[in-house]
Design an enzyme around this catalytic site. Sequence first.
Site, PDB file in Angstrom:
ATOM      1  N   ARG A  67       0.783  -1.400  -0.053  1.00 38.03           N
ATOM      2  CA  ARG A  67      -0.132  -0.056   0.117  1.00 38.03           C
ATOM      3  C   ARG A  67       0.898   1.019   0.004  1.00 38.03           C
ATOM      4  O   ARG A  67       0.277   2.325  -0.552  1.00 38.03           O
ATOM      5  CB  ARG A  67      -1.065   0.147   1.323  1.00 38.03           C
ATOM      6  CG  ARG A  67      -2.144  -1.273   0.973  1.00 38.03           C
ATOM      7  CD  ARG A  67      -3.159  -1.124   2.095  1.00 38.03           C
ATOM      8  NE  ARG A  67      -2.609  -1.504   3.300  1.00 38.03           N
ATOM      9  CZ  ARG A  67      -2.341  -2.922   3.711  1.00 38.03           C
ATOM     10  NH1 ARG A  67      -2.957  -3.872   3.176  1.00 38.03           N
ATOM     11  NH2 ARG A  67      -1.942  -3.139   4.940  1.00 38.03           N
TER      12      ARG A  67
ATOM     13  N   GLU B 206       1.545  -5.164  14.373  1.00 35.72           N
ATOM     14  CA  GLU B 206       0.401  -5.356  15.279  1.00 35.72           C
ATOM     15  C   GLU B 206      -0.004  -6.651  15.352  1.00 35.72           C
ATOM     16  O   GLU B 206      -0.587  -7.113  16.473  1.00 35.72           O
ATOM     17  CB  GLU B 206      -0.695  -4.462  14.635  1.00 35.72           C
ATOM     18  CG  GLU B 206      -1.644  -4.130  15.797  1.00 35.72           C
ATOM     19  CD  GLU B 206      -2.699  -3.097  15.120  1.00 35.72           C
ATOM     20  OE1 GLU B 206      -2.497  -2.593  14.028  1.00 35.72           O
ATOM     21  OE2 GLU B 206      -3.768  -3.047  15.785  1.00 35.72           O
TER      22      GLU B 206
END
Length: 178
Positions: free
Chosen positions: A61, A98
């Site tokens: 991204r 994460e």
Amino acid sequence: MNQDLLLKNLRNIPDFPIPGIQFKDVTSLFKNPACLQELDNALYEMYKDCGITKVVGIESRGFVMGAALAVRLGAGFVPIRKPGKLPAETISESYSKEYGTDTIEIHKDAIEEGDVVLIHDDLLATGGTMLAAYNLVKKLNPEKVMINFIIELDGLGGRAIFPEETDVKTLLVVEVDE
Ligand code: AMP
């Protein structure tokens, strides 16, 4: 910058890719022509006077606006990719994120000593991915390294992971639980 336009169009996907993660889907901004223009202009205004010679985008991204910004700035574009994807000689760095752990690579000859580098990714969560990218780029001895994200998740303390003097800029700040 029209933050309201961007925030209004940023889609949240609950429990993706695992339960408990509120996934901020930046593709909902990329597909919207007005949002894409807004991102492009906001990034250009932010970095037009910084003397950037290379924009480094993190797979995948980070490639979208990273490459667009490089074109606007008249800079080169350099990809950081997952292992085994880059064809020439690479250096790599492993990190935790994460959700899970990962490794990233960059071509050894992608950055030169005089380069002023901006590393770009879509989102700052814990900062682990970007810190690995920052360490990777630093190994290639550029003159300066700056960091940019479209979105900063507030509440995870990701910003604090970078050395204090590091130039870290984000376009949007979003609460981690929103
Ligand atoms: P981190 O290393 O924890 O800062 O994670 C950042 C990377 O993981 C970025 O490349 C993001 O695309 C992705 N990511 C992590 N958490 C999220 C989230 N809540 N929403 C969207 N992308 C995320």
